[in-house]
Design an enzyme around this catalytic site. Structure first.
Site, short mmCIF file in Angstrom:
data_model
loop_
_atom_site.label_atom_id
_atom_site.label_comp_id
_atom_site.label_asym_id
_atom_site.label_seq_id
_atom_site.Cartn_x
_atom_site.Cartn_y
_atom_site.Cartn_z
N GLU A 5 0.84 -1.21 0.00
CA GLU A 5 0.00 0.00 0.00
C GLU A 5 0.86 1.25 0.00
O GLU A 5 1.99 1.24 0.49
CB GLU A 5 -0.88 0.02 1.26
CG GLU A 5 -2.31 -0.46 1.03
CD GLU A 5 -3.17 0.50 0.21
OE1 GLU A 5 -2.64 1.33 -0.55
OE2 GLU A 5 -4.41 0.41 0.34
N ASP A 6 0.32 2.31 -0.54
CA ASP A 6 1.01 3.60 -0.49
C ASP A 6 0.80 4.27 0.87
O ASP A 6 1.73 4.84 1.43
CB ASP A 6 0.51 4.52 -1.62
CG ASP A 6 -1.01 4.59 -1.69
OD1 ASP A 6 -1.69 3.62 -1.31
OD2 ASP A 6 -1.53 5.63 -2.13
N ASP A 58 -4.59 5.02 6.36
CA ASP A 58 -5.24 6.16 6.99
C ASP A 58 -6.15 5.60 8.10
O ASP A 58 -5.69 5.31 9.20
CB ASP A 58 -5.98 6.88 5.87
CG ASP A 58 -6.52 8.23 6.25
OD1 ASP A 58 -6.40 8.62 7.42
OD2 ASP A 58 -7.08 8.91 5.38
N PHE A 86 -2.87 16.52 4.17
CA PHE A 86 -3.32 15.95 2.90
C PHE A 86 -2.14 15.82 1.94
O PHE A 86 -1.65 16.81 1.42
CB PHE A 86 -4.44 16.79 2.29
CG PHE A 86 -5.33 15.94 1.44
CD1 PHE A 86 -6.45 15.33 1.99
CD2 PHE A 86 -5.01 15.67 0.12
CE1 PHE A 86 -7.24 14.48 1.22
CE2 PHE A 86 -5.79 14.83 -0.65
CZ PHE A 86 -6.91 14.23 -0.10
N ARG A 131 -0.63 12.10 -9.05
CA ARG A 131 0.01 10.80 -8.78
C ARG A 131 1.43 10.73 -9.33
O ARG A 131 2.24 9.94 -8.86
CB ARG A 131 -0.81 9.66 -9.41
CG ARG A 131 -2.18 9.44 -8.81
CD ARG A 131 -2.74 8.10 -9.26
NE ARG A 131 -4.18 7.97 -9.13
CZ ARG A 131 -4.81 7.52 -8.04
NH1 ARG A 131 -4.11 7.19 -6.98
NH2 ARG A 131 -6.12 7.43 -8.01
C1 PRP Z 1 -6.25 5.45 -0.53
C2 PRP Z 1 -4.90 4.85 -0.24
C3 PRP Z 1 -5.23 3.57 0.47
C4 PRP Z 1 -6.49 3.91 1.22
C5 PRP Z 1 -6.16 4.19 2.65
O1 PRP Z 1 -6.76 4.85 -1.69
O2 PRP Z 1 -4.20 4.60 -1.44
O3 PRP Z 1 -5.49 2.55 -0.46
O4 PRP Z 1 -7.03 5.10 0.61
O5 PRP Z 1 -7.29 4.59 3.36
P1 PRP Z 1 -7.89 3.84 4.62
O6 PRP Z 1 -6.74 3.39 5.49
O7 PRP Z 1 -8.70 4.91 5.28
O8 PRP Z 1 -8.71 2.70 4.13
P2 PRP Z 1 -8.02 5.42 -2.48
O9 PRP Z 1 -9.24 4.77 -1.97
O10 PRP Z 1 -7.96 6.92 -2.47
O11 PRP Z 1 -7.82 4.87 -3.94
P3 PRP Z 1 -6.57 5.11 -4.90
O12 PRP Z 1 -5.44 4.28 -4.36
O13 PRP Z 1 -7.04 4.64 -6.23
O14 PRP Z 1 -6.25 6.57 -4.88
MG MG Z 2 -7.15 8.08 -3.70
MN MN Z 3 -5.31 3.24 -2.54
#
Ligand code: PRP
Ligand code: MG
Ligand code: MN
Length: 179
Positions: free
Chosen positions: A98-99, A102, A151, A164
């Protein structure tokens, strides 16, 4: 620097160094195992791409796409599978890449989902962690950086699908997402 960017939080040099360090550790820890890295689209694609080139043991790569945020900045708490795995993972050692973590809602859902498919082990590797925002406890095997509740965008991470491609992890100007 783009006009919407407040400042760089984690530079590309720091990202490169950390990715090397984690890749080396994974190479040691997973020697002789059936390692499968699962990138969570879209955000993890840059980190995964850099990470795999720093791992020197055999591995497989797959992707999942789940949605928890949509185009908003707040987690809905609802996790939906948009793209499932192509590989079967029974008996394999899964590392979810994961990136950023949160609330932890996405990851806690994914861990239990993958465990239920008979994986031998399911662990998490995240580049960034916002511990202040956690709603569900998730165990992280590898973590790049703890970051404050700001953010952030870049290195795969978006705001409304933009930014991105930035090579550093940056903090977005508040006026950009509050308008
Ligand atoms: C973001 C991020 C994680 C997730 C973390 O993805 O890349 O996958 O949210 O959030 P959490 O811990 O509250 O679940 P996003 O849903 O924005 O999709 P993306 O990776 O396509 O931007
Ligand atoms: Mg996202
Ligand atoms: Mn994500």
């Amino acid at each position: 620097m783009q006009k919407d960017i407040e400042k760089v939080l984690v530079s590309k040099e720091q990202l490169e160094e950390k990715t090397k360090e984690i890749g080396k550790q994974i190479s040691e820890d997973y020697k002789g195992k059936k390692l499968v890295l699962i990138g969570v689209l879209k955000g993890a694609f840059v980190f995964l791409g850099d990470l795999v080139r720093n791992i020197d043991i055999p591995l497989e790569i797959d992707f999942m796409a789940v949605s928890s945020y949509g185009n908003s900045t707040e987690s809905s708490g609802v996790v939906r599978i948009l793209k499932d795995l192509d590989l079967t993972i029974e008996g394999k050692d899964i590392l979810i890449v994961e990136d950023i973590i949160d609330t932890g809602l996405t990851l806690s859902y994914l861990v239990s989902n993958l465990k239920s498919r008979g994986a031998n082990s399911v662990k998490i590797c995240t580049l960034l962690d916002k511990p202040e925002r956690r709603k569900i406890d998730v165990e992280l095997k590898y973590k790049g950086f703890d970051i404050p509740d700001e953010f952030v965008v870049g290195y795969g991470i978006d705001f409304s699908e933009g930014y991105r491609n930035l090579p550093d992890v940056c903090i977005l100007k508040e006026e950009t997402y509050s308008k």
